[in-house]
Design a protein around this motif. Structure first.
Motif, PDB file in Angstrom:
ATOM      1  N   LEU A 146      14.061  -2.501   8.367  1.00 46.46           N
ATOM      2  CA  LEU A 146      14.884  -2.551   7.156  1.00 46.46           C
ATOM      3  C   LEU A 146      15.582  -1.223   6.890  1.00 46.46           C
ATOM      4  O   LEU A 146      16.253  -1.071   5.869  1.00 46.46           O
ATOM      5  N   GLY A 147      15.439  -0.276   7.797  1.00 48.93           N
ATOM      6  CA  GLY A 147      15.924   1.072   7.553  1.00 48.93           C
ATOM      7  C   GLY A 147      17.420   1.194   7.384  1.00 48.93           C
ATOM      8  O   GLY A 147      17.899   2.114   6.726  1.00 48.93           O
ATOM      9  N   ALA A 148      18.198   0.267   7.970  1.00 46.07           N
ATOM     10  CA  ALA A 148      19.652   0.369   7.903  1.00 46.07           C
ATOM     11  C   ALA A 148      20.252  -0.344   6.691  1.00 46.07           C
ATOM     12  O   ALA A 148      21.469  -0.345   6.523  1.00 46.07           O
ATOM     13  N   LEU A 149      19.404  -0.931   5.859  1.00 41.94           N
ATOM     14  CA  LEU A 149      19.893  -1.703   4.715  1.00 41.94           C
ATOM     15  C   LEU A 149      19.871  -0.863   3.446  1.00 41.94           C
ATOM     16  O   LEU A 149      19.048   0.041   3.291  1.00 41.94           O
ATOM     17  N   ASP A 150      20.755  -1.196   2.497  1.00 43.08           N
ATOM     18  CA  ASP A 150      20.736  -0.492   1.216  1.00 43.08           C
ATOM     19  C   ASP A 150      19.542  -0.960   0.393  1.00 43.08           C
ATOM     20  O   ASP A 150      18.889  -1.956   0.722  1.00 43.08           O
ATOM     21  N   ALA A 151      19.251  -0.244  -0.690  1.00 42.82           N
ATOM     22  CA  ALA A 151      17.993  -0.437  -1.420  1.00 42.82           C
ATOM     23  C   ALA A 151      17.804  -1.863  -1.917  1.00 42.82           C
ATOM     24  O   ALA A 151      16.740  -2.471  -1.736  1.00 42.82           O
ATOM     25  N   GLY A 152      18.843  -2.435  -2.554  1.00 45.81           N
ATOM     26  CA  GLY A 152      18.704  -3.780  -3.106  1.00 45.81           C
ATOM     27  C   GLY A 152      18.495  -4.818  -2.028  1.00 45.81           C
ATOM     28  O   GLY A 152      17.611  -5.688  -2.133  1.00 45.81           O
ATOM     29  N   LEU A 153      19.297  -4.746  -0.965  1.00 44.10           N
ATOM     30  CA  LEU A 153      19.176  -5.696   0.129  1.00 44.10           C
ATOM     31  C   LEU A 153      17.867  -5.490   0.884  1.00 44.10           C
ATOM     32  O   LEU A 153      17.256  -6.450   1.363  1.00 44.10           O
ATOM     33  N   ARG A 154      17.427  -4.253   0.957  1.00 43.11           N
ATOM     34  CA  ARG A 154      16.186  -3.943   1.666  1.00 43.11           C
ATOM     35  C   ARG A 154      14.990  -4.631   1.012  1.00 43.11           C
ATOM     36  O   ARG A 154      14.146  -5.211   1.707  1.00 43.11           O
ATOM     37  N   GLU A 155      14.917  -4.579  -0.300  1.00 45.68           N
ATOM     38  CA  GLU A 155      13.794  -5.213  -0.994  1.00 45.68           C
ATOM     39  C   GLU A 155      13.821  -6.720  -0.803  1.00 45.68           C
ATOM     40  O   GLU A 155      12.794  -7.340  -0.493  1.00 45.68           O
ATOM     41  N   GLY A 181      13.015  -7.643   2.772  1.00 45.24           N
ATOM     42  CA  GLY A 181      11.599  -7.428   3.040  1.00 45.24           C
ATOM     43  C   GLY A 181      10.748  -8.606   2.620  1.00 45.24           C
ATOM     44  O   GLY A 181       9.846  -9.033   3.352  1.00 45.24           O
ATOM     45  N   LEU A 182      11.035  -9.168   1.461  1.00 48.32           N
ATOM     46  CA  LEU A 182      10.290 -10.342   1.005  1.00 48.32           C
ATOM     47  C   LEU A 182      10.572 -11.545   1.901  1.00 48.32           C
ATOM     48  O   LEU A 182       9.676 -12.351   2.175  1.00 48.32           O
ATOM     49  N   GLU A 221       7.437  -0.101   0.626  1.00 45.07           N
ATOM     50  CA  GLU A 221       7.656  -1.218   1.544  1.00 45.07           C
ATOM     51  C   GLU A 221       6.346  -1.625   2.216  1.00 45.07           C
ATOM     52  O   GLU A 221       6.009  -2.813   2.288  1.00 45.07           O
ATOM     53  N   ALA A 222       5.593  -0.643   2.695  1.00 43.54           N
ATOM     54  CA  ALA A 222       4.315  -0.931   3.351  1.00 43.54           C
ATOM     55  C   ALA A 222       3.332  -1.588   2.388  1.00 43.54           C
ATOM     56  O   ALA A 222       2.672  -2.580   2.735  1.00 43.54           O
ATOM     57  N   LEU A 223       3.238  -1.068   1.180  1.00 43.69           N
ATOM     58  CA  LEU A 223       2.301  -1.618   0.201  1.00 43.69           C
ATOM     59  C   LEU A 223       2.680  -3.033  -0.213  1.00 43.69           C
ATOM     60  O   LEU A 223       1.813  -3.880  -0.441  1.00 43.69           O
ATOM     61  N   ALA A 224       3.986  -3.305  -0.315  1.00 44.52           N
ATOM     62  CA  ALA A 224       4.451  -4.604  -0.803  1.00 44.52           C
ATOM     63  C   ALA A 224       4.339  -5.698   0.244  1.00 44.52           C
ATOM     64  O   ALA A 224       4.102  -6.870  -0.107  1.00 44.52           O
ATOM     65  N   LEU A 225       4.501  -5.366   1.527  1.00 44.86           N
ATOM     66  CA  LEU A 225       4.632  -6.397   2.548  1.00 44.86           C
ATOM     67  C   LEU A 225       3.372  -6.634   3.374  1.00 44.86           C
ATOM     68  O   LEU A 225       3.129  -7.759   3.818  1.00 44.86           O
ATOM     69  N   ALA A 226       2.592  -5.607   3.601  1.00 47.04           N
ATOM     70  CA  ALA A 226       1.527  -5.700   4.601  1.00 47.04           C
ATOM     71  C   ALA A 226       0.220  -6.243   4.045  1.00 47.04           C
ATOM     72  O   ALA A 226      -0.109  -6.052   2.875  1.00 47.04           O
ATOM     73  N   ASP A 227      -0.529  -6.924   4.924  1.00 40.66           N
ATOM     74  CA  ASP A 227      -1.907  -7.310   4.609  1.00 40.66           C
ATOM     75  C   ASP A 227      -2.828  -6.102   4.711  1.00 40.66           C
ATOM     76  O   ASP A 227      -3.754  -5.942   3.925  1.00 40.66           O
ATOM     77  N   ARG A 228      -2.543  -5.267   5.722  1.00 41.77           N
ATOM     78  CA  ARG A 228      -3.278  -4.008   5.871  1.00 41.77           C
ATOM     79  C   ARG A 228      -2.289  -2.917   6.259  1.00 41.77           C
ATOM     80  O   ARG A 228      -1.301  -3.177   6.943  1.00 41.77           O
ATOM     81  N   VAL A 229      -2.611  -1.710   5.813  1.00 48.13           N
ATOM     82  CA  VAL A 229      -1.763  -0.546   6.095  1.00 48.13           C
ATOM     83  C   VAL A 229      -2.590   0.469   6.863  1.00 48.13           C
ATOM     84  O   VAL A 229      -3.727   0.780   6.487  1.00 48.13           O
ATOM     85  N   ALA A 230      -2.004   0.978   7.949  1.00 45.14           N
ATOM     86  CA  ALA A 230      -2.630   2.044   8.725  1.00 45.14           C
ATOM     87  C   ALA A 230      -1.849   3.330   8.477  1.00 45.14           C
ATOM     88  O   ALA A 230      -0.667   3.405   8.810  1.00 45.14           O
ATOM     89  N   VAL A 231      -2.493   4.309   7.875  1.00 48.21           N
ATOM     90  CA  VAL A 231      -1.859   5.607   7.638  1.00 48.21           C
ATOM     91  C   VAL A 231      -2.218   6.520   8.802  1.00 48.21           C
ATOM     92  O   VAL A 231      -3.400   6.783   9.049  1.00 48.21           O
ATOM     93  N   LEU A 232      -1.191   6.978   9.516  1.00 50.41           N
ATOM     94  CA  LEU A 232      -1.393   7.863  10.653  1.00 50.41           C
ATOM     95  C   LEU A 232      -1.089   9.299  10.258  1.00 50.41           C
ATOM     96  O   LEU A 232      -0.170   9.565   9.492  1.00 50.41           O
ATOM     97  N   GLN A 233      -1.889  10.200  10.808  1.00 51.39           N
ATOM     98  CA  GLN A 233      -1.705  11.633  10.560  1.00 51.39           C
ATOM     99  C   GLN A 233      -1.994  12.379  11.847  1.00 51.39           C
ATOM    100  O   GLN A 233      -3.119  12.333  12.363  1.00 51.39           O
ATOM    101  N   GLU A 234      -0.968  13.018  12.398  1.00 47.85           N
ATOM    102  CA  GLU A 234      -1.101  13.819  13.619  1.00 47.85           C
ATOM    103  C   GLU A 234      -1.773  13.039  14.739  1.00 47.85           C
ATOM    104  O   GLU A 234      -2.669  13.530  15.427  1.00 47.85           O
ATOM    105  N   GLY A 235      -1.348  11.792  14.900  1.00 46.05           N
ATOM    106  CA  GLY A 235      -1.855  10.980  15.999  1.00 46.05           C
ATOM    107  C   GLY A 235      -3.200  10.348  15.775  1.00 46.05           C
ATOM    108  O   GLY A 235      -3.743   9.682  16.671  1.00 46.05           O
ATOM    109  N   ARG A 236      -3.768  10.521  14.599  1.00 48.89           N
ATOM    110  CA  ARG A 236      -5.068   9.922  14.277  1.00 48.89           C
ATOM    111  C   ARG A 236      -4.921   8.925  13.135  1.00 48.89           C
ATOM    112  O   ARG A 236      -3.975   8.987  12.361  1.00 48.89           O
ATOM    113  N   LEU A 237      -5.896   8.053  13.024  1.00 52.52           N
ATOM    114  CA  LEU A 237      -5.910   7.062  11.961  1.00 52.52           C
ATOM    115  C   LEU A 237      -6.608   7.663  10.748  1.00 52.52           C
ATOM    116  O   LEU A 237      -7.826   7.822  10.737  1.00 52.52           O
ATOM    117  N   ALA A 238      -5.825   8.004   9.716  1.00 53.13           N
ATOM    118  CA  ALA A 238      -6.399   8.618   8.522  1.00 53.13           C
ATOM    119  C   ALA A 238      -7.138   7.586   7.670  1.00 53.13           C
ATOM    120  O   ALA A 238      -8.201   7.880   7.119  1.00 53.13           O
TER     121      ALA A 238
END
Length: 345
Positions: free
Chosen positions: A163-172, A175-176, A198-215
């Motif tokens: 969704l990165g190339a879309l404007d804010a309204g169209l992106r939301e 996404g749904l 976007e991640a919080l609204a769409l995903a069942d689970r979110v993986a936060v990555l930090q420096e190549g590790r799973l935070a």
């Protein structure tokens, strides 16, 4: 318990001296929508490309439906990928873009026509079959890219900032629609994004990555309300961080000059801006006095930046209908005990 659709076991990848992924392990269940979230250089896009076969892991295994696919080339993996640029063929019509993969697989023409029509109907693009990509809006091109990947009915779809190339309204809105499409097809989705909302609204689970590790990895509500580390707390929603110093009586002094009685001792605690409220007088515990530094209107409310004794600065969310305090005003702040999330790192 159902077998994982995708299992990553100790995946490691280096680019020269840079460690992009550090023995990362992760599971995606059948029909699950997972978002890979992290800052630039966290390893999320590298992880996606390893699953797709565009990069090779130096160590670890990539298993899809229990099968090790690490040695398979991209075209031999039962995985489809949607790129941020959509990568549509500009000289082909919508119909032929969507049909491309089916034709390469030798699917019969009547079956191609039926499946392409079915796919376009899922995203409301009936009647667009003869158009070229240049004749479509950004949102329409994104839908074509999605159904081109889904028409082959892969068990797993990979999405790199779709969704990165879309404007804010169209992106939301898109996404749904993307989430609805995932539910309708039952395919597993793994999406790379840098957009926290976007991640919080769409995903069942979110993986936060930090420096190549799973935070941290879990449901969006858990990551937001109970972040495990300072990085997750600050990356998701910019939580205020309260340093903890335990006293003999069990209370905890925080660096902002307040006194806490948290459910358990921890080096620090996260406190979300929207969990703080203005009160007539700050309580001795679970409260603090502050001075307003700046105020910004955000449509759904006010964001106040406040200075606490000792120099710490916090973010405080105020409701839109609240009378905004004047800059420099003294504020009394309070919060509920359960609003504090202990941080272990």
């Amino acid at each position: 318990m159902a077998e994982a659709l995708l299992r990553l076991e100790g995946v490691t990848k280096r680019f020269g001296a840079t460690l992009a992924l550090d023995a990362l392990s992760l599971e995606v269940m059948p029909g699950e929508f997972v978002a890979l979230l992290g800052g630039s250089g966290s390893g999320k896009s590298t992880l996606l490309r390893i699953v797709a076969g565009f990069e090779a892991a130096e160590a670890g295994r990539v298993l899809l439906q229990g099968r090790d696919i690490g040695a398979l080339p991209p075209h031999a993996r039962p995985v489809s990928m949607v790129f941020q640029s959509y990568a549509l063929f500009p000289h082909l019509t919508v119909f032929h873009n969507v049909a491309y993969g089916l034709r390469r697989d030798g699917v019969a023409r009547p079956e191609i026509a039926r499946r392409v029509a079915e796919a376009l109907a899922m995203v409301g693009l009936e009647g667009f079959e003869a158009r070229k990509p240049a004749q479509l809006s950004g949102g329409q091109r994104q839908r074509v890219a999605l159904v081109r990947s889904l028409v082959k009915r892969p068990p797993l779809l990979l999405l790199d900032e779709p969704l990165g190339a879309l404007d804010a309204g169209l992106r939301e809105r898109t996404g749904l629609e993307l989430r609805a499409l995932q539910r309708a097809t039952g395919a597993g989705f793994v999406m790379v994004t840098h957009d926290q909302a976007e991640a919080l609204a769409l995903a069942d689970r979110v993986a936060v990555l930090q420096e190549g590790r799973l935070a941290q990895y879990g449901p969006p509500q858990v990551l937001y309300e109970r972040p495990a580390t300072r990085h997750v707390a600050e990356f998701l929603g910019a939580a205020n961080i309260l340093e903890g110093r335990a006293r003999p009586d069990g209370a905890v002094e925080c660096g902002a000059g307040c006194l806490l009685r948290p459910p358990r001792a921890a080096p620090a605690y996260a406190l979300r801006p929207e969990r703080i409220r203005l009160v007539a007088q700050a309580p001795a515990e679970k409260g603090v006095t502050a001075r307003l530094k700046d105020l910004a209107y955000r449509g759904d409310g006010w964001l106040a930046m406040v200075a606490l004794p000792g120099g710490a600065e916090w973010r405080v969310a105020l409701p839109a209908d609240a009378a905004p305090p004047a800059p420099g005003a003294a504020l009394s702040l309070a919060w509920a005990a359960e609003s504090l999330a202990p941080l272990d790192a």
